[in-house]
Structures are given as C-alpha cells and as structure tokens.
Design a protein around this motif. Structure first.
Motif, PDB file in Angstrom:
ATOM      1  N   CYS A  47       1.017  -1.128   0.096  1.00  0.00           N
ATOM      2  CA  CYS A  47       0.159  -0.138  -0.134  1.00  0.00           C
ATOM      3  C   CYS A  47       0.694   1.357   0.028  1.00  0.00           C
ATOM      4  O   CYS A  47       0.312   2.352  -0.584  1.00  0.00           O
ATOM      5  CB  CYS A  47      -0.928  -0.067   1.123  1.00  0.00           C
ATOM      6  SG  CYS A  47      -2.382  -1.051   1.082  1.00  0.00           S
ATOM      7  N   ARG A  48       1.962   1.180   0.657  1.00  0.00           N
ATOM      8  CA  ARG A  48       2.956   2.317   0.631  1.00  0.00           C
ATOM      9  C   ARG A  48       3.609   2.703  -0.682  1.00  0.00           C
ATOM     10  O   ARG A  48       4.149   3.847  -0.846  1.00  0.00           O
ATOM     11  CB  ARG A  48       3.882   2.113   1.836  1.00  0.00           C
ATOM     12  CG  ARG A  48       3.204   2.105   3.224  1.00  0.00           C
ATOM     13  CD  ARG A  48       4.252   1.926   4.411  1.00  0.00           C
ATOM     14  NE  ARG A  48       3.718   1.801   5.790  1.00  0.00           N
ATOM     15  CZ  ARG A  48       3.862   0.717   6.153  1.00  0.00           C
ATOM     16  NH1 ARG A  48       4.383  -0.230   5.774  1.00  0.00           N
ATOM     17  NH2 ARG A  48       3.167   0.238   7.357  1.00  0.00           N
ATOM     18  N   LEU A  53      -2.336   1.992  -3.659  1.00  0.00           N
ATOM     19  CA  LEU A  53      -3.625   2.205  -3.504  1.00  0.00           C
ATOM     20  C   LEU A  53      -4.489   1.920  -4.490  1.00  0.00           C
ATOM     21  O   LEU A  53      -5.721   2.153  -4.583  1.00  0.00           O
ATOM     22  CB  LEU A  53      -3.746   3.542  -2.522  1.00  0.00           C
ATOM     23  CG  LEU A  53      -2.909   3.436  -1.125  1.00  0.00           C
ATOM     24  CD1 LEU A  53      -3.311   4.616  -0.564  1.00  0.00           C
ATOM     25  CD2 LEU A  53      -3.638   2.357  -0.220  1.00  0.00           C
ATOM     26  N   ALA A  60      -7.993   5.683  -4.389  1.00  0.00           N
ATOM     27  CA  ALA A  60      -6.456   5.898  -3.667  1.00  0.00           C
ATOM     28  C   ALA A  60      -6.662   6.876  -2.581  1.00  0.00           C
ATOM     29  O   ALA A  60      -6.364   6.328  -1.376  1.00  0.00           O
ATOM     30  CB  ALA A  60      -5.594   6.202  -4.690  1.00  0.00           C
ATOM     31  N   ARG A  61      -7.323   7.767  -2.898  1.00  0.00           N
ATOM     32  CA  ARG A  61      -7.569   9.026  -1.778  1.00  0.00           C
ATOM     33  C   ARG A  61      -8.609   8.409  -0.602  1.00  0.00           C
ATOM     34  O   ARG A  61      -8.194   8.562   0.473  1.00  0.00           O
ATOM     35  CB  ARG A  61      -8.200  10.111  -2.375  1.00  0.00           C
ATOM     36  CG  ARG A  61      -7.262  11.019  -3.046  1.00  0.00           C
ATOM     37  CD  ARG A  61      -7.617  12.410  -3.300  1.00  0.00           C
ATOM     38  NE  ARG A  61      -8.562  12.374  -4.168  1.00  0.00           N
ATOM     39  CZ  ARG A  61      -8.730  12.510  -5.493  1.00  0.00           C
ATOM     40  NH1 ARG A  61      -7.465  12.675  -6.021  1.00  0.00           N
ATOM     41  NH2 ARG A  61      -9.771  12.624  -6.208  1.00  0.00           N
ATOM     42  N   ARG A  63      -8.786   5.039   0.180  1.00  0.00           N
ATOM     43  CA  ARG A  63      -8.299   4.001   0.959  1.00  0.00           C
ATOM     44  C   ARG A  63      -7.215   4.640   1.817  1.00  0.00           C
ATOM     45  O   ARG A  63      -7.290   4.121   2.899  1.00  0.00           O
ATOM     46  CB  ARG A  63      -7.589   3.036  -0.124  1.00  0.00           C
ATOM     47  CG  ARG A  63      -8.723   2.110  -0.870  1.00  0.00           C
ATOM     48  CD  ARG A  63      -8.055   1.317  -1.825  1.00  0.00           C
ATOM     49  NE  ARG A  63      -9.045   0.565  -2.558  1.00  0.00           N
ATOM     50  CZ  ARG A  63      -8.653  -0.349  -3.418  1.00  0.00           C
ATOM     51  NH1 ARG A  63      -7.570  -0.320  -4.077  1.00  0.00           N
ATOM     52  NH2 ARG A  63      -9.658  -1.188  -4.061  1.00  0.00           N
ATOM     53  N   ALA A  64      -6.445   5.718   1.369  1.00  0.00           N
ATOM     54  CA  ALA A  64      -5.711   6.252   2.177  1.00  0.00           C
ATOM     55  C   ALA A  64      -6.401   6.732   3.453  1.00  0.00           C
ATOM     56  O   ALA A  64      -5.888   6.907   4.494  1.00  0.00           O
ATOM     57  CB  ALA A  64      -4.822   7.414   1.371  1.00  0.00           C
ATOM     58  N   ALA A  68      -5.440   6.017   7.293  1.00  0.00           N
ATOM     59  CA  ALA A  68      -5.129   7.202   8.230  1.00  0.00           C
ATOM     60  C   ALA A  68      -6.057   7.168   9.512  1.00  0.00           C
ATOM     61  O   ALA A  68      -5.673   7.602  10.749  1.00  0.00           O
ATOM     62  CB  ALA A  68      -5.169   8.300   7.654  1.00  0.00           C
ATOM     63  N   ASN A  75       2.078   5.679   6.846  1.00  0.00           N
ATOM     64  CA  ASN A  75       2.812   5.547   6.135  1.00  0.00           C
ATOM     65  C   ASN A  75       3.984   6.636   6.335  1.00  0.00           C
ATOM     66  O   ASN A  75       4.062   7.755   5.727  1.00  0.00           O
ATOM     67  CB  ASN A  75       2.004   6.184   4.671  1.00  0.00           C
ATOM     68  CG  ASN A  75       3.158   6.044   3.351  1.00  0.00           C
ATOM     69  OD1 ASN A  75       4.143   5.403   3.380  1.00  0.00           O
ATOM     70  ND2 ASN A  75       2.568   6.882   2.293  1.00  0.00           N
TER      71      ASN A  75
END
Length: 234
Positions: A47-48, A53, A60-61, A63-64, A68, A75
């Motif tokens: 993922c990093r 992602l 992707a946003r 999932r991030a 978080a 990350n």
C-alpha cells in the motif's frame, strides 16, 4: 454476491490491519506480520508503494483516508522517516502508556526483540536529535524525551555510569527496601517511596538492571553486589 472482488479483498485486508493496530498500536508492521490469516505486513508495504492504493485517484484517496483513520502515521515514508523508526517509536510509546518511566527504558530493555533502550539512547544524542525530522522530535518530545547537551555522549549499548541519577535512585530505593524488609527479593510491581517523596519502580529497576548486567560498569556491579544481589558478583 461479490460485485467487485478487489473491493472485497481490500475490506478483508483492512479488517486485518485494524486488528493488527489494536494489538500492536501501529501500522508500521514488519513485512512478515500476519493477522486474521492475512499477510498484513506485506499488504501494508504494498500500500505504501507508488500506486499501491490503486490507479483510480478517487479510490486511492479513499483508501488512504481509511488507513489514516486507523493510524495517522501508517505511511512514515510520506512523513520523511522509515517504517522501522516508526515501529520502534510506537513500541516505546506503548511501554510509556503502560506505566514505564523513560528512566527505565535503558539499553538492554527490549520490545519484540528490539533493544528499544539502546535506540532511545541514540535518539537523544545531540547530533542524532538535530538530524531528526521536526515530526520525529515532536513525537519523542510528546513522550517526555529530551536531547542530551552537545557535550554529553550516550555510549551506544552501554549502561549509565555509577553517577547516573536514575541508577543512584534505584540503589537508594533498594537499600531502603532491604533495611526495612531484610530482603533484596522485590516483586516486579513494587514501588518504593524515597524520603523525598520520589517513587521508584524498584521491581522494574532490578529486573531491567539484571537484564543489562553485561553492559554495567564495574563500579555499578560493586554497588549492587554490596547491596546483596548475588547475580552482580557472578
């Protein structure tokens, strides 16, 4: 019916990440870590990575943000430091959260096989401290960690010298306990209060000191032996 297999797999791995965080207090997992029969460590490492992602930026946003929400520091590379640094910091934060004093986290004290005492000692060295990112210093300061002055040097892997205030307080607490009880066998959870009101976690002090016996100075061993600790003369 699973309409989108990739989303289903993501949710399964995300559940494993939540379970890992609940146990470890961090998502800075080693790549070998597993949870709920999922290779969560490798999954987080993936993922990093760039594009890890997903190619769709909206996905992707999202999932991030989900990661978080579990651990804002999931990350560390994006913050400017390594996963290993974050994992060791989290281990020390965990010790502090469970009642350990920073003076007790000395070289020889380990967590998950890592000498966190030696690591913490190194972070406090003036040159190392100055080289840390602002966010790293902020996190350490939040635990009460302070850097050593430029003229002081913390010898890597060596225990504090006999003049160390923490060592002297521990020995004073042991002498007081021995005078009162006639014994140097101290329960690990015992706290000894000195005459000035200082509370010393004497059981923890003795356990940690014995663990790092090989790194103690000769004068420290003599003091401990004089107080009646047989292992200090072995």
């Amino acid at each position: 019916m699973v309409w989108e297999p990739t989303d289903a797999a993501w949710e399964e791995n995300l559940s494993a990440a939540r379970a890992y965080y609940a146990e470890a207090g961090t998502l800075a997992a080693p790549v070998t870590a597993t949870m709920l029969d999922k290779p969560v460590g490798q999954w987080l490492a993936n993922c990093r990575k760039k594009g890890g992602l997903g190619k769709n930026q909206t996905v992707a946003r999202r999932r991030a943000a989900q990661l978080a929400a579990i651990d804002p520091d999931w990350n560390p590379g994006a913050l400017g430091w390594t996963v290993d640094w974050q994992r060791t910091y989290a281990a020390i934060a965990g010790l502090v959260a469970t009642g350990a004093g920073l003076e007790e986290i000395v070289p020889g004290v380990t967590a998950d096989g890592v000498d966190v005492g030696r690591w913490l000692q190194r972070q406090r060295q003036h040159v190392v401290w100055q080289g840390l990112k602002a966010g790293q210093r902020e996190r350490l300061s939040g635990l009460g960690v302070t850097p050593l002055p430029p003229e002081q040097r913390a010898g890597a892997g060596k225990a504090p010298r006999g003049g160390s205030a923490a060592f002297e307080r521990g020995c004073a607490a042991l002498a007081q306990y021995r005078a009162r009880t006639g014994s140097v066998t101290v329960p690990r959870g015992h706290i000894e209060r000195l005459e000035d009101g200082t509370e010393i976690k004497l059981g923890v002090f003795l356990s940690n000191t014995k663990t790092r016996r090989a790194g103690l100075a000769a004068d420290q061993l003599k003091v401990l032996a004089a107080l009646g600790l047989d292992w200090a003369t072995a």
